[in-house]
Design a protein around this motif. Sequence first.
Motif, PDB file in Angstrom:
ATOM      1  N   GLY A  60      -5.462  -7.950   6.430  1.00 62.55           N
ATOM      2  CA  GLY A  60      -4.735  -8.210   7.663  1.00 62.55           C
ATOM      3  C   GLY A  60      -3.398  -8.880   7.475  1.00 62.55           C
ATOM      4  N   LYS A  61      -3.001  -9.133   6.236  1.00 64.96           N
ATOM      5  CA  LYS A  61      -1.703  -9.758   5.979  1.00 64.96           C
ATOM      6  C   LYS A  61      -0.686  -8.670   5.693  1.00 64.96           C
ATOM      7  N   ILE A  62       0.540  -8.929   6.067  1.00 65.33           N
ATOM      8  CA  ILE A  62       1.570  -7.914   5.939  1.00 65.33           C
ATOM      9  C   ILE A  62       2.848  -8.540   5.395  1.00 65.33           C
ATOM     10  N   THR A  63       3.403  -7.919   4.357  1.00 67.70           N
ATOM     11  CA  THR A  63       4.685  -8.334   3.807  1.00 67.70           C
ATOM     12  C   THR A  63       5.678  -7.207   4.037  1.00 67.70           C
ATOM     13  N   ASN A  73       7.876  -2.080   5.685  1.00 65.33           N
ATOM     14  CA  ASN A  73       8.861  -1.036   5.397  1.00 65.33           C
ATOM     15  C   ASN A  73       8.225   0.350   5.395  1.00 65.33           C
ATOM     16  N   ALA A  74       6.992   0.442   4.883  1.00 65.88           N
ATOM     17  CA  ALA A  74       6.306   1.732   4.861  1.00 65.88           C
ATOM     18  C   ALA A  74       6.012   2.214   6.284  1.00 65.88           C
ATOM     19  N   PHE A 133      -0.055   4.238   3.174  1.00 69.83           N
ATOM     20  CA  PHE A 133       1.284   4.818   3.048  1.00 69.83           C
ATOM     21  C   PHE A 133       2.145   3.991   2.096  1.00 69.83           C
ATOM     22  N   ALA A 134       2.034   2.661   2.168  1.00 66.36           N
ATOM     23  CA  ALA A 134       2.778   1.808   1.243  1.00 66.36           C
ATOM     24  C   ALA A 134       2.379   2.094  -0.199  1.00 66.36           C
ATOM     25  N   CYS A 135       1.105   2.322  -0.430  1.00 70.00           N
ATOM     26  CA  CYS A 135       0.614   2.647  -1.765  1.00 70.00           C
ATOM     27  C   CYS A 135       1.188   3.977  -2.235  1.00 70.00           C
ATOM     28  N   LEU A 170       7.732   5.633   7.856  1.00 74.95           N
ATOM     29  CA  LEU A 170       6.936   6.704   8.447  1.00 74.95           C
ATOM     30  C   LEU A 170       7.375   6.970   9.883  1.00 74.95           C
ATOM     31  N   ALA A 171       7.570   5.914  10.647  1.00 77.33           N
ATOM     32  CA  ALA A 171       7.967   6.058  12.052  1.00 77.33           C
ATOM     33  C   ALA A 171       9.360   6.670  12.177  1.00 77.33           C
ATOM     34  N   HIS A 172      10.288   6.213  11.364  1.00 78.96           N
ATOM     35  CA  HIS A 172      11.673   6.683  11.475  1.00 78.96           C
ATOM     36  C   HIS A 172      11.834   8.128  11.011  1.00 78.96           C
ATOM     37  N   ASN A 173      11.011   8.549  10.051  1.00 75.71           N
ATOM     38  CA  ASN A 173      11.179   9.886   9.488  1.00 75.71           C
ATOM     39  C   ASN A 173      10.278  10.939  10.112  1.00 75.71           C
ATOM     40  N   GLU A 174       9.061  10.543  10.544  1.00 71.79           N
ATOM     41  CA  GLU A 174       8.110  11.534  11.042  1.00 71.79           C
ATOM     42  C   GLU A 174       7.624  11.252  12.458  1.00 71.79           C
TER      43      GLU A 174
END
Length: 341
Positions: A275-278, A283-284, A305-307, A288-292
Amino acid sequence: MNNILDKFPRTQIVHAPTPLEHMPNLSKHFGDYNLYVKRDDCTGLGMGGNKARQLEFYFGEALAQGCDTILITGAVQSNYMRMAAAFARKCGMDCHLQLEDRVPDKPAEYHNSGNVTLYKVYGATLHHYPDGEDEEGADKQLKEIADSLVNQGKKPYIIPLTLSETPKGALGYVAAAFELDQQFKEQKLNPAAIIVASGSSYTHTGLLTGLRLVDNQVPVIGACVRRDAVQQKARVHQCAQYLCNNLLDTSGDLKTLIDDADVLVEDFCLDGGYGKITDQTKNAIQLLAHNEGLLSDPVYSGKAFACAFGLIEQGRFQQGDDIVIIHTGGTPALFAYNSIF
């Protein structure tokens, strides 16, 4: 091979097959790779997600036993509990959800929005468990709640958290693996890898087992979302043992079906824990949102997706490779991380 699942009670609600889509803009962004997404955010019920496939088998058994109430435990922003509440209402059952405090020091929005809002919309009865790293204790308290419901004349069914019970939920992703293998054949894909979030390990293990059952040897890489790679690899092995021995009657073939080299996990995208996010996952999600135009959650699919993006940047794939990412849904949880975005 599909008939291997026929002996298990199942309540089929999932909108299947879910699409396997090419992501042309992201593919172009990274260069000469072909990125695909398996849209298990489109399973239909309760805003979708991978848990619907798992719940088909738990609810199938619950209804076969004449149960009228479902009990399940999970994190405050649990996609599993949100979908269990939706499934329960679809099946005419009551639902009790136990919220574990797995992610400390979160603002009020985390505890009062996203999936929590949907629990309330579904009219689920909410319980709380203070320790987010005590699976046995959480299951024990569920049992105590179930006992009290029995005393009230109810017939409850517990969906367990620990692997002490047979992981019936993994059967949902054995079925999904058969579906995905067929889509690969139809689209003439030979993926270099499939990347999936790996937490409880049911999705990861079921997918890996199902693919091997149909002799598809594509590597399945689990993106760790709760434990480090050593711990998660052990959990996948344990789940595979239970799945093959206790459910699929393939115990004699387990070592040839899934060996140590088959269990692949990566924890560089763990971001410090469940549940933690850096910036890596943030960025991932935005890439994803900006491109697809696709949304993914910070806890599971966002880390998958980050992986995938990280492995590409590390040079782990050859140019021209087909790479498949499993979108496990979880979009409502985005609203619980509003301040980060």
